[in-house]
Design a protein around this motif. Structure first.
Motif, PDB file in Angstrom:
ATOM      1  N   ASN A   1      -6.883  -3.528   0.161  1.00 26.74           N
ATOM      2  CA  ASN A   1      -6.254  -4.749   0.656  1.00 26.74           C
ATOM      3  C   ASN A   1      -5.166  -5.266  -0.288  1.00 26.74           C
TER       4      ASN A   1
ATOM      5  N   ASN B   1      -4.657  -9.250   0.628  1.00 24.67           N
ATOM      6  CA  ASN B   1      -4.830  -9.838   1.939  1.00 24.67           C
ATOM      7  C   ASN B   1      -5.884 -10.939   1.887  1.00 24.67           C
TER       8      ASN B   1
ATOM      9  N   LYS C   1      -6.598 -12.905   4.754  1.00 21.16           N
ATOM     10  CA  LYS C   1      -6.766 -13.278   6.163  1.00 21.16           C
ATOM     11  C   LYS C   1      -7.981 -14.188   6.351  1.00 21.16           C
TER      12      LYS C   1
ATOM     13  N   ASP D   1      -1.927 -10.575   9.349  1.00 21.23           N
ATOM     14  CA  ASP D   1      -2.313 -10.619   7.944  1.00 21.23           C
ATOM     15  C   ASP D   1      -1.674 -11.810   7.241  1.00 21.23           C
TER      16      ASP D   1
ATOM     17  N   TRP E   1      -0.960 -12.870   3.196  1.00 21.25           N
ATOM     18  CA  TRP E   1      -0.985 -12.281   1.866  1.00 21.25           C
ATOM     19  C   TRP E   1      -0.917 -13.333   0.770  1.00 21.25           C
TER      20      TRP E   1
END
Length: 163
Positions: free
Chosen positions: A63, A83, A85, A94, A96
C-alpha cells in the motif's frame, strides 16, 4: 516507471542548480523495485534521525508508493505515499497519505519538496501528511500555505489534512 513532468521554473534557485541544463522541469518517476525503495528510505532515515532508526516492513508494503523527483538525470529527492482509504470510508477511490519525504541537502530550499507534495496531491489524491510534531512546529506556516491544517497530534506524530 511512470514519468510525469511539472514546470517549476519560478521555484528553482539557479545558483544551486548550476550543473543542470534545463531548470524548467522536474520529472517524477515511480520506484517499484525494493532495492531502490530501500536506498531512499535509508537516505531519509540517515538525514532525519542520524541513522539510528531502522525501517519497519510497513514502509515496503504494497500500500506504499514511492516517487523520485529528477531534473534531467539528477535525483533530487523522493516522497513515499501510503493508502489511507480506511480514514475516508465515504470517498470513492484511493486516498493517499504523505508518509515520508526527502530532498538531497544541496537541492533544499529550491521548491523540490513543494513540487513533490503538489505532485502527490494533484496526481495521487494525497489528502493527509503525517509528520513528527517537531518538524510540524518548525514548519507550520509552510504546510498551511500548501493548504493543510492540523487534525490530530498524538505521541509525537501530527496528522494534517488537505483543506
Amino acid at each position: 516507471m511512470k514519468k510525469i513532468n511539472q514546470n517549476i521554473s519560478s521555484e528553482l534557485n539557479a545558483k544551486t542548480f548550476t550543473a543542470i541544463d534545463s531548470m524548467s522541469q522536474i520529472s517524477f518517476k515511480e520506484v517499484t523495485k525494493k532495492a531502490e525503495k530501500k536506498k531512499w528510505i535509508s537516505r531519509f532515515l540517515r538525514s532525519y534521525s542520524s541513522g539510528s532508526v531502522k525501517p519497519n516492513a510497513q514502509v515496503y508494503a504494497s500500500n506504499s508508493r514511492y516517487f523520485v523527483a529528477y531534473s534531467g538525470k539528477l535525483e533530487l529527492g523522493f516522497i513515499r505515499l501510503n493508502n489511507k482509504k480506511a480514514f475516508f470510508p465515504d470517498y470513492q477511490g484511493d486516498v493517499w497519505n504523505i508518509a515520508d519525504a526527502y530532498v538531497k541537502p544541496k537541492y533544499r530550499g529550491n521548491g523540490v519538496l513543494k513540487s513533490l507534495i503538489l505532485f502527490s496531491i494533484e496526481n495521487h489524491n494525497a489528502k493527509m501528511i503525517s509528520l513528527s510534531t517537531s518538524v510540524l512546529n518548525n514548519n507550520i506556516r509552510y504546510y498551511k500555505n500548501l493548504g493543510f491544517s492540523l487534525v490530530s497530534e498524538k505521541s509525537g506524530l501530527a496528522r494534517l489534512l488537505s483543506t
